[in-house]
Design a protein around this motif. Structure first.
Motif, PDB file in Angstrom:
ATOM      1  N   GLN A  31       0.619  -1.158  -0.283  1.00  0.00           N
ATOM      2  CA  GLN A  31      -0.085  -0.044   0.106  1.00  0.00           C
ATOM      3  C   GLN A  31       1.031   1.382   0.174  1.00  0.00           C
ATOM      4  O   GLN A  31       0.691   2.268  -0.680  1.00  0.00           O
ATOM      5  CB  GLN A  31      -1.051  -0.043   1.267  1.00  0.00           C
ATOM      6  CG  GLN A  31      -2.052  -1.043   1.168  1.00  0.00           C
ATOM      7  CD  GLN A  31      -3.151  -0.435   0.263  1.00  0.00           C
ATOM      8  OE1 GLN A  31      -3.608   0.394   0.358  1.00  0.00           O
ATOM      9  NE2 GLN A  31      -3.801  -1.616  -0.303  1.00  0.00           N
ATOM     10  N   GLU A  34       2.573   1.807  -3.270  1.00  0.00           N
ATOM     11  CA  GLU A  34       1.875   2.065  -4.194  1.00  0.00           C
ATOM     12  C   GLU A  34       1.394   3.627  -4.090  1.00  0.00           C
ATOM     13  O   GLU A  34       0.527   4.274  -4.914  1.00  0.00           O
ATOM     14  CB  GLU A  34       0.719   1.302  -4.396  1.00  0.00           C
ATOM     15  CG  GLU A  34       0.902  -0.079  -5.015  1.00  0.00           C
ATOM     16  CD  GLU A  34       1.235  -0.028  -6.503  1.00  0.00           C
ATOM     17  OE1 GLU A  34       0.413   0.287  -7.167  1.00  0.00           O
ATOM     18  OE2 GLU A  34       2.325  -0.334  -6.791  1.00  0.00           O
ATOM     19  N   GLY A  35       1.533   4.379  -2.996  1.00  0.00           N
ATOM     20  CA  GLY A  35       1.271   5.865  -3.033  1.00  0.00           C
ATOM     21  C   GLY A  35       0.194   6.161  -2.240  1.00  0.00           C
ATOM     22  O   GLY A  35      -0.336   7.302  -2.261  1.00  0.00           O
ATOM     23  N   SER A 208      -9.349   0.759  -2.120  1.00  0.00           N
ATOM     24  CA  SER A 208      -7.906   0.749  -2.213  1.00  0.00           C
ATOM     25  C   SER A 208      -7.159  -0.242  -1.994  1.00  0.00           C
ATOM     26  O   SER A 208      -5.772  -0.283  -1.930  1.00  0.00           O
ATOM     27  CB  SER A 208      -7.425   2.021  -1.610  1.00  0.00           C
ATOM     28  OG  SER A 208      -7.954   2.139  -0.225  1.00  0.00           O
ATOM     29  N   ASN A 213      -3.001   2.816  -5.778  1.00  0.00           N
ATOM     30  CA  ASN A 213      -2.306   3.839  -6.621  1.00  0.00           C
ATOM     31  C   ASN A 213      -3.513   4.600  -7.411  1.00  0.00           C
ATOM     32  O   ASN A 213      -3.487   5.738  -7.360  1.00  0.00           O
ATOM     33  CB  ASN A 213      -1.428   3.286  -7.429  1.00  0.00           C
ATOM     34  CG  ASN A 213      -0.627   4.081  -8.466  1.00  0.00           C
ATOM     35  OD1 ASN A 213      -1.110   4.767  -9.421  1.00  0.00           O
ATOM     36  ND2 ASN A 213       0.493   4.881  -7.918  1.00  0.00           N
ATOM     37  N   LYS A 214      -4.617   3.799  -7.745  1.00  0.00           N
ATOM     38  CA  LYS A 214      -5.591   4.575  -8.693  1.00  0.00           C
ATOM     39  C   LYS A 214      -6.427   5.581  -7.752  1.00  0.00           C
ATOM     40  O   LYS A 214      -6.784   6.722  -8.096  1.00  0.00           O
ATOM     41  CB  LYS A 214      -6.399   3.442  -9.285  1.00  0.00           C
ATOM     42  CG  LYS A 214      -7.200   4.102 -10.275  1.00  0.00           C
ATOM     43  CD  LYS A 214      -7.949   3.084 -11.248  1.00  0.00           C
ATOM     44  CE  LYS A 214      -7.073   2.708 -12.176  1.00  0.00           C
ATOM     45  NZ  LYS A 214      -7.735   1.745 -13.492  1.00  0.00           N
ATOM     46  N   SER A 217      -4.510   8.468  -6.541  1.00  0.00           N
ATOM     47  CA  SER A 217      -4.254   9.136  -7.990  1.00  0.00           C
ATOM     48  C   SER A 217      -5.630  10.244  -8.221  1.00  0.00           C
ATOM     49  O   SER A 217      -5.472  11.391  -8.746  1.00  0.00           O
ATOM     50  CB  SER A 217      -4.092   8.512  -9.028  1.00  0.00           C
ATOM     51  OG  SER A 217      -2.581   7.861  -9.106  1.00  0.00           O
TER      52      SER A 217
END
Length: 292
Positions: A31, A34-35, A208, A213-214, A217
């Motif tokens: 997690q 992945e940002g 998530s 990431n999505k 984002s």
């Protein structure tokens, strides 16, 4: 502490009836890599209702240790027993969590005054950032915007709320009454974008667990003024948002992670494995989303 952006409501992996620490740490690490903006152990998605107190503390301890201050940890510490919530909140503070997520008392169905006094008692006992959690579908009661506004005004350490009513009229009233100083976080992935559009701060997300990431984002794009990208990501995730609630959370999301080989489909009763017909639907959505 400014709790904003995309926070993952972490699944708790089990193996042979116990917390699978290795897979839990691996999931947390992925997690962060992945940002994701923050982590929430021991929420509804983490099967907190069937964790023993020792397991609850273990999950918080593992998460805080693995995160190692790289992202904030907002630890689930709520209960319908006010003194039990105090106990869990005190542990979360001692363990090094950055804040606590406090669900409103479930089953008891307190009045609005009872809800106010519950949170006030916790805040009067322990000083740390607190995010309320309003999910009437689970608790049987609704924290009304006027009650949240009163709590936020009287108790500065109440810095946010996870709003899982799915009711944008209520959320709009809430933001209107509380102002920008209260971080309002979506508790329903599919309402994230509309909530951001009226002044929300982000999401505590189930999806998530699969798309950190999505989801991060989407929040980043919105904050940068890139509305078209945020909208594109919103619609890309909508099939998965729906799939995660085809049965009670966290059954679909834990099943999806198991299909990816990240953990076992080990649930605590009364949670049971996904029905066969829904398993087929879930697999199809995961394939279409590029996750299988």
């Amino acid at each position: 502490m400014n709790f904003s952006g995309a926070y993952t409501a972490l699944v708790t992996p089990f193996q042979d009836g116990k917390i699978d620490e290795d897979r839990f740490r691996a999931h947390i690490e992925w997690q962060i890599t992945e940002g994701i903006h923050g982590l929430v152990p021991c929420g509804t998605t983490g099967e907190s209702a069937t964790l023993t107190h020792d397991e609850h503390k273990e999950a918080i301890r593992i998460c805080v240790d693995q995160a190692n201050k790289r992202v904030p940890v907002l630890a689930g510490a709520g209960s319908n027993n006010t003194k039990e919530a105090v106990h869990l909140t005190q542990f979360a503070k001692e363990a090094g969590a950055d804040g606590v997520l406090l669900i409103s008392p479930y089953y008891n169905k307190p009045t609005q005054e009872g809800i106010y006094q519950h949170f006030k008692y916790i805040a009067d006992t322990i000083s740390m950032p607190m995010v309320l959690y309003n999910v009437p579908g689970r608790t049987g009661s609704n924290i009304m915007p006027s009650t949240v506004a009163r709590l936020h005004k009287d108790i500065p350490q109440i810095v946010g709320i996870k709003e899982a009513t799915g009711n944008l009229i209520q959320v709009s009233d809430l933001i209107e009454q509380c102002g920008a100083s209260l971080n309002v976080l979506s508790g329903d992935d599919f309402t994230l974008l509309p909530l951001l559009s009226i002044g929300g701060a982000g999401v505590i997300s189930v999806v998530s667990n699969l798309l950190p990431n999505k989801m991060a984002s989407l929040c980043n794009a919105w904050n940068e003024g890139d509305i078209s990208t945020a909208r594109k990501l919103h619609f890309e995730m909508q099939p998965l948002n729906r799939a995660m609630f085809m049965e009670s959370n966290p059954i679909p999301v834990k099943t999806a992670l198991a299909l990816q080989g990240k953990m076992d489909t080990d649930f605590r009763l009364p949670m049971v494995p996904l029905a066969d017909e829904n398993l087929k639907k879930l697999k199809a959505v995961l394939v279409d989303s590029g996750l299988l």
